[in-house]
Each structure stands twice: as C-alpha cells, then as structure tokens.
Scaffold this active site. Structure first.
Site: not given
Lengths: 246, 238
Positions: B51-54
C-alpha cells in the site's frame, strides 16, 4: 542538546507570512500532525502554501471514511487554515475527493466558493513524495515516467531515456515541515507506528525547519538505534501532542 | 451465487481478479472494487499486498474490533496485520512502484480505451474548464484527485482494471478513445468487469470470459470498440 519545546505554539512561533509548509500524514486520521496544524491555525500567519498528499480534507470526510470507527475529537488538519483564510496555495495529490458525498462541500471547494483566491497544484502522489525526498537529499530535479502522455506534460521538459519518455520534476523546497511521529528522544530521533509513518518520514529534514509532534519523549538510548527511522539530525523541534491521535 | 441480470456483484469481480495473484507476487490494490480483492487470495498462495502509505504484506480488511488508526490501506480502510509484514516511508513506497517492483496493480477506472489507455482520476476533462484546475474544483462537481494512480499505472509491471462494464446510465466504459483525463497510456493489460474478462492485446481487445448467462453479443452491445472473441472463450471461472 534538547530539541523538546514546551508547546506547539512555541515550536511554530517563527512561522512567517508566505511560508511553504510541508504537512505530514497521508490524509487519514493515523499520522496527521493534528496538534501542530491546530496550533498553526491559531497563529496570525497568512498566505501560506500547504504541501501534502491530502492535507485539508476536513473532519467530516474523516468521519465519513471511518464509518463506524470513532474519529478522535482532537483530530485536526489543514482545513482549519482554509477556514481561516490563511492559505494562498495548495500543493496536493488529493485536494478533495469525488467519492464521498458530504453534507457540506470539501473545505477547499468551500474556500474557493467563498471567493478565496487559492492556487492549486495537482501532483501525483509518488512524484510529490520524490520531490520532497529530493529536496532533503540535495537533488534539484529528477526524471520520472509518471504523468507522461497526460495533461501533466504541459510546460514540462519531456526527455527520451532508453527509448521511453520521462518528465522533469523539480525538488520541492519548503520552509517548515510539520510531522507526526510515535516517539522521540531529546536529540530528535524518531520512531513511527505502522502506516502512520507515511509522508512523515519522507518530510523529516526536507524543509529548513522540521517540527515533530510525538506521543512521548524518552531518554537517549531508550530507542534502539536499529529501529530509529528518522535520525535526529533531520529534526529541529519536538513537541508532545495533545489528545489521542496517535 | 445469485447474479441478477447476468451481472456479477463487486465481491465476485474482486474474486475473479484475485485469481490472477500467483504465489509470491507483490500486489497493490486501488480503491473501490480492487480493494476487496485482498480477501480472496487462493488457498495455498502467499501474496504480499503493498500500500502506498507504506506497508507490505498486510492481510484482509479489518473488522471494527480489529481496526487500528495506524494500520490503514491507501483507500482509507483499516486492514489486518500479518506475520512478516513491513512498514516504510512514502517515498520508499513509491520507489517500489516507480522502480518496477510491483507485479500487479489493480485499479478502478472510469474508462479504458481499446489501446489500453486508462482514465481513472478525473470524471471530466480539463478542457471543459479551459485548463484551469481551480475553476474545476470550485464547481465542486467530482473534484479531480490524482492520488497514486498515475505512478502505479506508469510503474507497475502489470495493470489490471476492475470496474463495472457500464456507467450507471448504461454507457460503455470500454471505449475507443477516453474522453476523460488520461492516467497513463497503453498501460492496461486485463479488464475485469461485472460482465466479462477482456485482454488488451496489440491486435485489439480479446473477449476471454463472459459472466454466466451472457453471450459475446451481450458484451459487444455495451462495448464501444469491436471485440475479438477468443477461440477458447469460457464462462468466468472463480
């Protein structure tokens, strides 16, 4: 050396009119530097440029997104600054969302409809992250494949490298970074928690002054050096947050 | 499983998408229907969701009891932890995307063209607002937001689109040419809808699977470009 300051207000006292502010977090509740953004909204500064992924969606959007989760009362974001007319420019990947229907328009929509003069720069999320990282790393610009063949090509240099087009993107220089972290020591070393690390660790050290709000401050040595994510050199001031966001 | 009017529901579309996830793959799921696919990984396969938020290696969607503000996916949904997961900063998350380390990116779409062009970040076109994004957002009508879509569409190894086949008023979303703002050109390789599974090839769009009870003609009737019917056309398999 002790980077811990007594209050958010004190930590932000030198923010000036026209400052460029990196706003940490992703746009949802976890990782939003609520204490710092609320304190900034209580200062008499204006013409600010806010930079973040989705730094000003507002409380109602969070409640809608959270469905049955209880959004903490202490939650705050850049929408407070929009409400006050403190914002001159917004640089974001998500200024508002099309998928949620709110009772009131999104804060940026409302501010514009009220007649505020706000510039908006739409930036793809990864390009935004890298422009911020580049600023921290002393890289003035870089090429990326993101945005080629789209409206983002307008006014940008397009270069063919190994047979593929890339866009030239510039580092994003800022005056202040306001970030969220889980814990700090007095040297400014930071650790995070889960996906709340997000843009916070990216922005640490990417502005002239980095201010971190944290859930607690421990003695140097208590944070295992193997797990420190942000070395203290990237952090100028540390404030213990109020409320429960974190 | 009931499928009214020959259309599959969102969960079923997500189930079909998840069949593409092979053991050991790194997969990123976009918002909407794609985000549901994390709940349908085939038995015996280990798939690592990014996921992009890490985060890498999260589990399924979290229940209210499990939900934790510090464990969200990029669609603002709480997810569950899994042994072996890891966390990283946002710039690292996109180095993984831009650097070609994501095997499959599943994205929603407003339109996909016959060449595999993707339009999924704006319901509209900047030309309608004389190129002025502020004027667009001021209207409050589907304010545009790029998010991570352009980076994923440009950087992931394979793009799968999961969407309804038509708009609510029945207009085709698989089109000759996108009229909405483009996310990336010639990036989509597979389209999974509530009616069909379509592969984007250099020869054109190949109809590979149809929802139970539907014929190729039913699909063609709501698809703008001419479809090539695969020799081994079959019913959607879950």
């Amino acid at each position: 050396m002790n980077k811990v300051v007594a209050s958010a207000r004190e930590a932000l006292a030198d923010i000036f009119d026209g400052a460029v502010i990196l706003c940490g977090g992703f746009g949802c509740v976890g990782g939003m530097p609520s204490t710092l953004l609320r304190a900034l909204s209580e200062l008499q500064v204006k013409n600010l440029t806010l930079v973040g992924n989705a730094p000003a969606l507002g409380l109602e959007a969070q409640k809608t997104a959270a469905r049955t989760m209880q959004v903490p009362e202490s939650y705050a974001d850049g929408s407070l600054l929009l409400k006050n007319g403190q914002v001159r420019k917004l640089i974001a990947s998500v200024p508002a969302m099309a998928i949620y229907r709110l009772q009131e328009p999104f804060p940026i929509v409302k501010a514009l409809q009220e007649g505020q003069d706000i510039e908006i720069e739409l930036v793809p999320q990864g390009t935004l992250a890298e422009r911020i990282r580049a600023a921290r790393a002393g890289i003035p610009a870089f090429y990326t494949g993101t945005g080629t063949g789209t409206l983002l090509e307008k006014d940008k240099e397009v270069r063919q490298i190994d047979g593929r087009p890339y866009l030239l993107e510039y580092a994003l220089k800022a005056d202040f970074a306001l970030i969220w972290a889980y814990q700090a020591d007095r040297y400014g070393n930071l650790i995070y928690k889960g996906t709340s690390r997000t843009f916070n660790a990216t922005m640490a050290g990417a502005a002239a002054v980095t201010v971190a709000e944290v859930g607690g401050v421990v003695e140097p040595g208590e944070l295992d050096p193997e797990i420190i994510v942000t070395p203290g050199m990237y952090v100028d001031r540390v404030v213990v947050r109020q409320g429960e966001t974190g | 499983m009931s499928m009214p009017e020959g259309r599959m529901d969102e969960q079923t579309i997500a189930m079909r998408v998840a069949r593409e996830f092979q053991d050991g793959m790194i997969v990123n799921l976009g918002g909407g229907i794609p985000s549901l696919a994390c709940n349908f990984v085939a038995e015996g396969r280990e798939v690592f969701f990014h996921t992009e938020n890490g985060a890498l290696g999260y589990g399924g969607t979290a229940s209210l009891e499990e939900a934790d503000w510090d464990l969200f996916n990029a669609s603002f949904q709480p997810v569950t932890p899994l042994p072996g997961m890891s966390f990283f900063s946002h710039d690292e998350a996109f180095a993984m995307i831009r650097g070609g380390h994501i095997d499959i990116s599943v994205l929603g779409a407003f339109e996909v063209s016959e060449k595999g062009d993707l339009a999924n970040w704006a319901i509209g076109n900047m030309k309608d607002y004389n190129g002025d994004v502020v004027a667009w957002i001021k209207t409050g009508r589907f304010p545009p937001a790029i998010g991570g879509a352009m980076d994923l569409a440009a950087g992931a190894k394979r793009i799968i689109v999961a969407m309804t086949h038509t708009t609510r008023d029945g207009s085709p979303k698989v089109v000759k040419k996108c009229k909405y703002e483009i996310t990336a050109r010639k990036c989509v390789s597979l389209i999974v809808t509530d009616m069909a599974v379509i592969e984007v090839t250099s020869e054109g769009l190949v109809l590979k699977e149809v929802a139970p009870g539907l014929t190729p003609d039913d699909i063609q009737a709501v698809t703008e470009p001419k479809l090539i019917v695969a020799d081994d056309l079959k019913e959607v398999e879950l």
